[in-house]
Write a protein that holds these residues in place. Structure first.
Motif, PDB file in Angstrom:
ATOM      1  N   ASN A  46      80.460  15.065  52.640  1.00  0.00           N
ATOM      2  CA  ASN A  46      81.059  14.880  51.321  1.00  0.00           C
ATOM      3  C   ASN A  46      82.017  13.697  51.349  1.00  0.00           C
ATOM      4  OD1 ASN A  46      79.838  17.295  50.162  1.00  0.00           O
ATOM      5  ND2 ASN A  46      81.267  18.441  51.462  1.00  0.00           N
ATOM      6  N   ARG A  47      82.307  13.169  50.187  1.00  0.00           N
ATOM      7  CA  ARG A  47      83.229  12.038  50.092  1.00  0.00           C
ATOM      8  C   ARG A  47      84.661  12.512  50.362  1.00  0.00           C
ATOM      9  NH1 ARG A  47      83.799   6.995  47.591  1.00  0.00           N
ATOM     10  NH2 ARG A  47      85.920   6.586  46.883  1.00  0.00           N
ATOM     11  N   ILE A  48      85.370  11.773  51.238  1.00  0.00           N
ATOM     12  CA  ILE A  48      86.776  12.071  51.493  1.00  0.00           C
ATOM     13  C   ILE A  48      87.579  10.786  51.365  1.00  0.00           C
ATOM     14  CG2 ILE A  48      86.255  14.012  53.018  1.00  0.00           C
ATOM     15  CD1 ILE A  48      86.965  12.170  55.375  1.00  0.00           C
ATOM     16  N   ASP A  49      88.889  10.933  51.133  1.00  0.00           N
ATOM     17  CA  ASP A  49      89.761   9.772  50.939  1.00  0.00           C
ATOM     18  C   ASP A  49      90.647   9.474  52.135  1.00  0.00           C
ATOM     19  OD1 ASP A  49      88.872   9.286  48.284  1.00  0.00           O
ATOM     20  OD2 ASP A  49      90.133  10.935  47.564  1.00  0.00           O
ATOM     21  N   ALA A  50      90.838  10.466  53.022  1.00  0.00           N
ATOM     22  CA  ALA A  50      91.712  10.263  54.175  1.00  0.00           C
ATOM     23  C   ALA A  50      91.206  11.076  55.355  1.00  0.00           C
ATOM     24  CB  ALA A  50      93.146  10.677  53.832  1.00  0.00           C
ATOM     25  N   PRO A  51      91.324  10.542  56.589  1.00  0.00           N
ATOM     26  CA  PRO A  51      90.865  11.289  57.766  1.00  0.00           C
ATOM     27  C   PRO A  51      91.509  12.662  57.897  1.00  0.00           C
ATOM     28  CG  PRO A  51      91.311   9.004  58.346  1.00  0.00           C
ATOM     29  CD  PRO A  51      91.811   9.196  56.939  1.00  0.00           C
ATOM     30  N   GLU A  52      92.762  12.806  57.437  1.00  0.00           N
ATOM     31  CA  GLU A  52      93.468  14.072  57.556  1.00  0.00           C
ATOM     32  C   GLU A  52      92.799  15.212  56.796  1.00  0.00           C
ATOM     33  OE1 GLU A  52      96.212  10.786  58.494  1.00  0.00           O
ATOM     34  OE2 GLU A  52      94.827  11.203  56.849  1.00  0.00           O
ATOM     35  N   GLU A  53      91.912  14.893  55.868  1.00  0.00           N
ATOM     36  CA  GLU A  53      91.189  15.934  55.142  1.00  0.00           C
ATOM     37  C   GLU A  53      90.197  16.669  56.048  1.00  0.00           C
ATOM     38  OE1 GLU A  53      89.472  14.692  51.394  1.00  0.00           O
ATOM     39  OE2 GLU A  53      90.929  13.063  51.219  1.00  0.00           O
ATOM     40  N   ILE A  75      86.109  11.268  74.398  1.00  0.00           N
ATOM     41  CA  ILE A  75      84.909  12.035  74.753  1.00  0.00           C
ATOM     42  C   ILE A  75      84.629  11.933  76.254  1.00  0.00           C
ATOM     43  CG2 ILE A  75      83.862  11.825  72.466  1.00  0.00           C
ATOM     44  CD1 ILE A  75      81.981   9.687  73.688  1.00  0.00           C
ATOM     45  N   GLY A  76      85.601  11.392  77.026  1.00  0.00           N
ATOM     46  CA  GLY A  76      85.422  11.272  78.466  1.00  0.00           C
ATOM     47  C   GLY A  76      84.814   9.951  78.888  1.00  0.00           C
ATOM     48  N   ALA A  77      84.633   9.026  77.955  1.00  0.00           N
ATOM     49  CA  ALA A  77      84.134   7.702  78.295  1.00  0.00           C
ATOM     50  C   ALA A  77      85.297   6.826  78.753  1.00  0.00           C
ATOM     51  CB  ALA A  77      83.439   7.079  77.085  1.00  0.00           C
ATOM     52  N   LYS A  78      84.967   5.647  79.299  1.00  0.00           N
ATOM     53  CA  LYS A  78      86.011   4.745  79.785  1.00  0.00           C
ATOM     54  C   LYS A  78      86.876   4.233  78.640  1.00  0.00           C
ATOM     55  CE  LYS A  78      82.901   2.319  81.951  1.00  0.00           C
ATOM     56  NZ  LYS A  78      82.228   1.260  82.741  1.00  0.00           N
ATOM     57  N   THR A  79      86.262   4.099  77.465  1.00  0.00           N
ATOM     58  CA  THR A  79      86.984   3.610  76.286  1.00  0.00           C
ATOM     59  C   THR A  79      86.904   4.666  75.190  1.00  0.00           C
ATOM     60  OG1 THR A  79      86.369   1.340  76.838  1.00  0.00           O
ATOM     61  CG2 THR A  79      87.127   1.738  74.583  1.00  0.00           C
ATOM     62  N   ALA A  80      87.992   4.813  74.456  1.00  0.00           N
ATOM     63  CA  ALA A  80      88.005   5.785  73.360  1.00  0.00           C
ATOM     64  C   ALA A  80      86.913   5.452  72.350  1.00  0.00           C
ATOM     65  CB  ALA A  80      89.368   5.786  72.684  1.00  0.00           C
ATOM     66  N   ALA A  81      86.202   6.474  71.882  1.00  0.00           N
ATOM     67  CA  ALA A  81      85.186   6.286  70.850  1.00  0.00           C
ATOM     68  C   ALA A  81      85.859   6.257  69.477  1.00  0.00           C
ATOM     69  CB  ALA A  81      84.157   7.406  70.918  1.00  0.00           C
ATOM     70  N   TYR A  82      85.123   5.743  68.492  1.00  0.00           N
ATOM     71  CA  TYR A  82      85.700   5.571  67.147  1.00  0.00           C
ATOM     72  C   TYR A  82      84.797   6.233  66.123  1.00  0.00           C
ATOM     73  CZ  TYR A  82      87.623   3.286  62.987  1.00  0.00           C
ATOM     74  OH  TYR A  82      88.195   3.039  61.765  1.00  0.00           O
ATOM     75  N   ILE A  83      85.421   6.937  65.160  1.00  0.00           N
ATOM     76  CA  ILE A  83      84.673   7.498  64.044  1.00  0.00           C
ATOM     77  C   ILE A  83      85.243   6.950  62.743  1.00  0.00           C
ATOM     78  CG2 ILE A  83      86.094   9.615  64.107  1.00  0.00           C
ATOM     79  CD1 ILE A  83      83.641  11.097  62.918  1.00  0.00           C
ATOM     80  N   PRO A  84      84.439   6.186  61.965  1.00  0.00           N
ATOM     81  CA  PRO A  84      84.920   5.662  60.680  1.00  0.00           C
ATOM     82  C   PRO A  84      84.980   6.776  59.640  1.00  0.00           C
ATOM     83  CG  PRO A  84      82.640   5.022  61.052  1.00  0.00           C
ATOM     84  CD  PRO A  84      83.084   5.721  62.297  1.00  0.00           C
ATOM     85  N   ILE A  85      85.797   6.597  58.629  1.00  0.00           N
ATOM     86  CA  ILE A  85      86.023   7.652  57.637  1.00  0.00           C
ATOM     87  C   ILE A  85      84.733   8.060  56.933  1.00  0.00           C
ATOM     88  CG2 ILE A  85      86.629   6.048  55.772  1.00  0.00           C
ATOM     89  CD1 ILE A  85      88.757   8.156  54.919  1.00  0.00           C
ATOM     90  N   GLN A  86      83.815   7.101  56.720  1.00  0.00           N
ATOM     91  CA  GLN A  86      82.569   7.439  56.010  1.00  0.00           C
ATOM     92  C   GLN A  86      81.641   8.309  56.837  1.00  0.00           C
ATOM     93  OE1 GLN A  86      83.586   4.361  56.738  1.00  0.00           O
ATOM     94  NE2 GLN A  86      81.925   3.066  57.518  1.00  0.00           N
TER      95      GLN A  86
END
Length: 332
Positions: free
Chosen positions: A68-75, A52-63
């Motif tokens: 809606n409920r998903i089982d894998a980030p690729e969804e 997102i242009g920050a010094k460190t990569a940001a993180y998004i958890p699967i939840q």
């Protein structure tokens, strides 16, 4: 010559600390609640790293990737995809921000259901769970509740699992996270489009309560209040009707906003008390008496439209007592 250039550069005195300060000067400031653009550059089993242009990569958890409920980030995400993200938390000790897509979808879903409520729209959704109080559905990804008193079906609630129901909005409150819907209102509204005040319909007695009888008319329930059974005093509806009796009733009120149909047999009596003494006579004369009722309504309407005309004194409008929400809930 080369040595002279190196010496000149060294004399500038640009230290590592100066370089870090320069980076800080041009670094974007990110705060929780901001919505920013980001690019996916690494998918992990339970999350993803986002630039997102920050010094460190940001993180998004699967939840946090979907409402809606998903089982894998690729969804939801693809490598090198650029999209909007919601900043969920400040930097942790490693300087990493936590992101969310779910929060953006959540805000937009509430905006959408508020719009649907303003339009008085009918929506359809499948029941995914039931409890003692009613049934649960999802509207625009949000969990909605249908109170038992607003489920209009003879099926046990547990048999509604997976069934798609037409629904109207009763309450949309994002602050309290309350989304309440009505199946009964949707059915009544649809039925009301084909019904008119003053119309005689055939119905089936489905429930008897101290305050009146619930009559099924073509799949929706109408209330025949005890005060609308007869001009004579009635102690209890049980003294006039039995469950599963087929009767003729006249529609005297259609309340689409609350999903209620009010009925009467009193207005069909040729003589006061006939519903108690000779109900078959009332049914035989129903259409004739209903026509007289409609003529009175028409005369009253004409008087209202033309105040200078002679007052229609033979029509006395009575306030029709209504069952309370508690009584309606108990009747279902």
């Amino acid at each position: 010559m080369v040595n002279q250039e190196l010496t000149a550069t060294d004399n500038i005195g640009f230290t590592h600390e100066d370089f870090a300060a320069l980076l800080d000067k041009y670094d974007y400031h990110f705060s929780p609640g901001d919505i920013v653009a980001g690019t996916v550059f690494s998918l992990e089993p339970r999350g993803a790293l986002i630039d997102i242009g920050a010094k460190t990569a940001a993180y998004i958890p699967i939840q946090e990737m979907s409402i809606n409920r998903i089982d894998a980030p690729e969804e939801v995400l693809q490598s090198n995809e650029t999209r909007e993200f919601f900043i969920l938390t400040d930097e942790n000790e490693d300087g990493q921000l936590t992101l969310s897509i779910r929060r953006i979808e959540y805000m937009r879903a509430w905006e959408r259901v508020r719009q649907l409520q303003a339009e008085d729209a009918t929506v359809r959704s499948q029941v995914f769970a039931t409890n003692r109080g009613g049934a649960l559905v999802r509207i625009e990804g949000l969990r909605g509740f249908i109170p038992g008193s607003h489920i209009s079906t003879r099926k046990p609630k547990e048999d509604l699992m997976g069934e798609e129901l037409p629904l109207k909005f009763l309450e949309v409150d994002e602050d309290r996270n309350r989304l309440v819907l009505s199946h009964r209102r949707a059915l009544v509204e649809r039925k009301m489009n084909r019904l008119e005040v003053g119309e005689v319909v055939i119905g089936m007695v489905r429930g008897l309560k101290p305050y009146g009888a619930f009559i099924d008319i073509g799949g929706v329930s109408g209330l025949l209040h005890i005060s609308e059974i007869s001009h004579d005093h009635i102690d209890t509806p049980h003294s006039v009707f039995n469950v599963n009796d087929e009767i003729k009733v006249m529609i005297i009120d259609l309340d689409a906003e609350r999903g209620r149909i009010s009925l009467s047999t009193k207005q069909l009596e040729p003589e006061p008390g006939d519903m108690v003494k000779n109900p078959q006579l009332v049914y035989d004369k129903a259409e004739e008496m209903a026509e007289k009722y409609r003529q009175k309504l028409l005369a009253a309407q004409q008087q209202q439209d033309n105040p200078q005309a002679e007052e229609a004194s033979d029509l006395v409008e009575e306030e029709i007592p209504e069952a309370t929400e508690e009584e309606l809930a108990a009747a279902e």
